[in-house]
Design an enzyme around this catalytic site. Structure first.
Site, PDB file in Angstrom:
ATOM      1  N   GLN A 151       9.636  17.047  10.895  1.00 32.85           N
ATOM      2  CA  GLN A 151       8.833  16.327  11.764  1.00 32.85           C
ATOM      3  C   GLN A 151       7.809  17.219  12.569  1.00 32.85           C
ATOM      4  O   GLN A 151       6.733  16.704  12.927  1.00 32.85           O
ATOM      5  CB  GLN A 151       9.594  15.357  12.855  1.00 32.85           C
ATOM      6  CG  GLN A 151      10.106  14.082  12.184  1.00 32.85           C
ATOM      7  CD  GLN A 151       9.251  13.092  11.363  1.00 32.85           C
ATOM      8  OE1 GLN A 151       9.107  13.546  10.082  1.00 32.85           O
ATOM      9  NE2 GLN A 151       8.624  12.304  12.248  1.00 32.85           N
ATOM     10  N   HIS A 193      10.495   3.225   1.522  1.00 33.97           N
ATOM     11  CA  HIS A 193       9.486   2.279   1.107  1.00 33.97           C
ATOM     12  C   HIS A 193       9.844   0.877   0.646  1.00 33.97           C
ATOM     13  O   HIS A 193       9.469   0.705  -0.699  1.00 33.97           O
ATOM     14  CB  HIS A 193       8.601   3.092  -0.145  1.00 33.97           C
ATOM     15  CG  HIS A 193       8.079   4.486   0.217  1.00 33.97           C
ATOM     16  ND1 HIS A 193       8.441   5.793   0.120  1.00 33.97           N
ATOM     17  CD2 HIS A 193       6.877   4.915   0.939  1.00 33.97           C
ATOM     18  CE1 HIS A 193       7.941   6.545   0.662  1.00 33.97           C
ATOM     19  NE2 HIS A 193       6.614   6.127   1.373  1.00 33.97           N
ATOM     20  N   HIS A 202       0.408  -1.991   0.147  1.00 30.00           N
ATOM     21  CA  HIS A 202       0.039  -0.495  -0.092  1.00 30.00           C
ATOM     22  C   HIS A 202       1.195   0.056  -0.646  1.00 30.00           C
ATOM     23  O   HIS A 202       0.824   1.266  -1.262  1.00 30.00           O
ATOM     24  CB  HIS A 202      -0.290   0.162   1.364  1.00 30.00           C
ATOM     25  CG  HIS A 202       1.023   0.560   2.202  1.00 30.00           C
ATOM     26  ND1 HIS A 202       1.870  -0.283   2.554  1.00 30.00           N
ATOM     27  CD2 HIS A 202       1.391   1.700   2.349  1.00 30.00           C
ATOM     28  CE1 HIS A 202       2.736   0.424   3.360  1.00 30.00           C
ATOM     29  NE2 HIS A 202       2.754   1.746   3.203  1.00 30.00           N
ATOM     30  N   ASP A 203       2.453  -0.324  -0.815  1.00 29.02           N
ATOM     31  CA  ASP A 203       3.488   0.434  -1.286  1.00 29.02           C
ATOM     32  C   ASP A 203       4.152  -0.376  -2.287  1.00 29.02           C
ATOM     33  O   ASP A 203       5.637  -0.354  -2.617  1.00 29.02           O
ATOM     34  CB  ASP A 203       4.355   1.016  -0.396  1.00 29.02           C
ATOM     35  CG  ASP A 203       4.188   2.525  -0.092  1.00 29.02           C
ATOM     36  OD1 ASP A 203       3.374   3.116  -0.699  1.00 29.02           O
ATOM     37  OD2 ASP A 203       4.359   2.889   1.214  1.00 29.02           O
TER      38      ASP A 203
END
Length: 294
Positions: free
Chosen positions: A241, A72, A112-113
């Site tokens: 995943q 992030h 957003h992060d």
């Protein structure tokens, strides 16, 4: 502002509008220039009377508020913003939404992060009961923090962005459906790595797992509950995943493709390909484990 001598060619500008853009080929200083291109080519500077220097300073301020963590980080911020930018062009949202909506979407992706600490909400609220969880009363502490940091940055440019504020009154949001679409587009952009070519997407998975494992290692060291899907002793690359793609990505991307059929080839087919790739990898891993057992 951190500037780059990067000369952005027409070829790069066009490539920037596609989901196959490879972030690994660019330095962070160059990414700042490419972000500037996005804001410029969507005509935001002209539409909202934003001075180029103000935009550059704003982008650099955003850059400074992303941390040096495995996933992030600023490069993730760039990728999410670039995917949003690509989706805006691919779906022709420039002719479907107002300019202010597009500005909100791109800036939301960018911010957003902000100041992500590398530990998720489960860690903040349940496992470690952090200061962030206390500050936001256990309600989405990370999301609230990202938003607060974003508005803190925007406040520094309040005088310069007064024209943007006036413009919001001229072109208001066109109802709940529009707002929902904007939220969905931000979410899709945020989790879109598997829509990219495998050579671009797979290194991002390695980064994400590293951040997950860092959290579970910290939890173990502190004697805290260990977040199951982050435990390096229990999670494998393919297994992490297959479920995510099958139960999160595909349903979301499939619904979005119903609204924008052009996205079938650009994001849905690559995600299906990624599911097949990781399913085969998971199957091969299990077969290998069976083979090596005495």
């Amino acid at each position: 502002c951190c500037c780059s001598s990067l000369q952005v060619t027409e070829e790069v500008r066009e490539h920037l509008k596609t989901p196959i853009f490879d972030n690994w080929q660019w330095e962070e200083a160059e990414m700042l220039v490419l972000l500037q291109v996005m804001y410029t080519d969507l005509d935001f500077l002209t539409a909202f009377n934003i001075e180029l220097e103000v935009l550059q300073n704003f982008l650099f301020e955003v850059y400074c508020h992303y941390n040096n963590i495995p996933f992030h980080n600023f490069q993730h911020c760039f990728c999410v913003t670039q995917m949003m930018y690509g989706l805006i062009w691919l779906t022709d949202l420039r002719n479907k939404l107002g300019r202010i909506e597009l500005l909100i979407m791109l800036t939301s992706a960018l911010c957003h992060d902000l100041d992500h600490p590398g530990y998720n909400n489960v860690y903040q609220v349940i496992n470690a009961q952090t200061d962030l969880a206390l500050r936001y009363n256990d309600i989405s502490p990370l999301e609230n923090h990202h938003c607060a940091v974003a508005f803190g940055i925007l406040a520094k440019f309040q005088t310069s962005s007064s024209s943007v504020k006036r413009s919001t009154n001229v072109l208001p949001l066109t109802g709940t459906l529009c707002l929902q679409l904007m939220k969905i587009m931000v979410k899709v952009s945020d989790i879109s790595n598997e829509a990219r070519p495998m050579a671009v997407a797979e290194p991002w998975l390695d980064c994400l797992l590293q951040e997950f494992f860092n959290q579970s290692d910290t939890e173990k060291l502190k004697g805290l509950p260990v977040t199951p899907f982050m435990d390096r002793d229990k999670v494998s690359k393919p297994s992490s995943q297959t479920n995510f793609i099958q139960f999160v990505l595909l349903p979301l991307f499939t619904e979005l493709t119903k609204l924008f059929p052009c996205l079938e080839q650009h994001i849905l087919e690559p995600v299906r390909g990624a599911l097949e790739y990781y399913s085969n990898l998971e199957r091969a891993t299990k077969e290998e484990e069976v083979t090596v057992k005495p």
